[in-house]
Design a protein around this motif. Structure first.
Motif, PDB file in Angstrom:
ATOM      1  N   ASP A 204       0.881  -1.061  -0.202  1.00  0.00           N
ATOM      2  CA  ASP A 204      -0.478  -0.091  -0.431  1.00  0.00           C
ATOM      3  C   ASP A 204       0.832   1.270   0.072  1.00  0.00           C
ATOM      4  O   ASP A 204       0.615   2.374  -0.591  1.00  0.00           O
ATOM      5  N   LYS A 207       2.488   1.859  -3.399  1.00  0.00           N
ATOM      6  CA  LYS A 207       1.420   2.528  -4.263  1.00  0.00           C
ATOM      7  C   LYS A 207       1.098   3.603  -4.440  1.00  0.00           C
ATOM      8  O   LYS A 207       0.574   4.884  -5.316  1.00  0.00           O
ATOM      9  N   ARG A 208       1.054   4.087  -2.781  1.00  0.00           N
ATOM     10  CA  ARG A 208       0.917   5.364  -3.043  1.00  0.00           C
ATOM     11  C   ARG A 208       1.806   6.688  -3.197  1.00  0.00           C
ATOM     12  O   ARG A 208       1.445   7.312  -4.276  1.00  0.00           O
TER      13      ARG A 208
END
Length: 254
Positions: A204, A207-208
């Motif tokens: 996560d 991806k950010r």
């Protein structure tokens, strides 16, 4: 977001590796929807069956590309089933986070075996058939084949090698009428980060961070990459070879 085929590939025979998920699955779908017959190659039979669901032009072919006899066996399977081979899409590959301080010989070898050696041997096995059909090879690189990736230098190096293979094969095979090109996707929604061993929280975070750097403000979808693989393989693209096309939402501009 579905890819709309821009080509009529009716009767073409295509081998797509890594067809069980992500870009490989989307690519198999794109070719089948354009009328081609597709041999979808991968290690996970169940995933390949899902790829082929509702698309009778896709034939699942479970195989481990790291096994010595597999490249020839894959090519033979396609030719025996449909009589010829027009397109090879070298999509299968591995991502691995491996900082220099944690680098091992085994880790380097594993990356290069799948990302460099396997597509090379598959292309060699396909070569006689591609010569007969004046076919094409499309390699799937990465934005990190020409950009640094701290913590995963050997992954980036393996993709840089694949890009150089693309350019060199294009020169070597031009006299045979074989075109060789590559797509270099930017960060794309797939299972690659999880498959690299990153925990969900790290995935996560990556991806950010990636999304924040991409000028178009989002990660890519597999269908968007598949659409360009299809276009590079289109037999009407008669004067395009030796190119590495970055499909990365503008990341290469940053």
């Amino acid at each position: 977001m579905a890819a709309t085929p821009h080509s009529d590939l009716t009767g073409q025979v295509v081998v797509v590796t890594g067809a069980g998920s992500g870009i490989g699955r989307a690519t198999a779908h794109a070719f089948a929807d354009a009328g081609a017959y597709v041999l979808g190659v991968g290690r996970r039979k169940d995933a390949l069956v899902e790829t082929a669901a509702d698309r009778p032009r896709i034939t699942p072919h479970p195989a481990d590309l790291l096994t010595a006899d597999t490249p020839q066996e894959v090519v033979d399977a396609a030719v025996e089933r449909w009589g010829h081979l027009d397109v090879l899409v070298n999509n299968a590959g591995a991502t691995r986070m491996m900082p220099l301080a944690e680098t091992t010989a085994a880790g380097i070898t594993a990356l290069f075996e799948l990302n460099v050696t396997a597509p090379s041997l598959l292309a060699r096995a396909a070569l006689p058939h591609l010569r007969r059909r004046r076919g094409t090879i499309v390699n799937v690189s990465s934005t990190y084949g020409h950009r640094p990736l701290p913590g995963a230098a050997h992954y980036a190096a393996s993709k840089a090698a694949l890009e150089q293979l693309t350019r060199t094969w294009a020169r070597e095979l031009a006299a045979d009428g074989i075109r060789v090109n590559a797509v270099a996707p930017g960060p794309t929604e797939s299972e690659a980060l999880a498959a690299a061993g990153l925990p969900a929280s790290a995935v996560d975070q990556v991806k950010r961070e990636e999304t924040g750097r991409i000028p178009l403000g989002r990660r890519g979808e597999p269908q968007e990459i598949a659409a360009w693989i299809l276009r590079l393989a289109d037999p009407t693209a008669t004067w395009l070879t030796g190119q590495v096309l970055a499909v990365d939402g503008g990341l290469g501009l940053v």
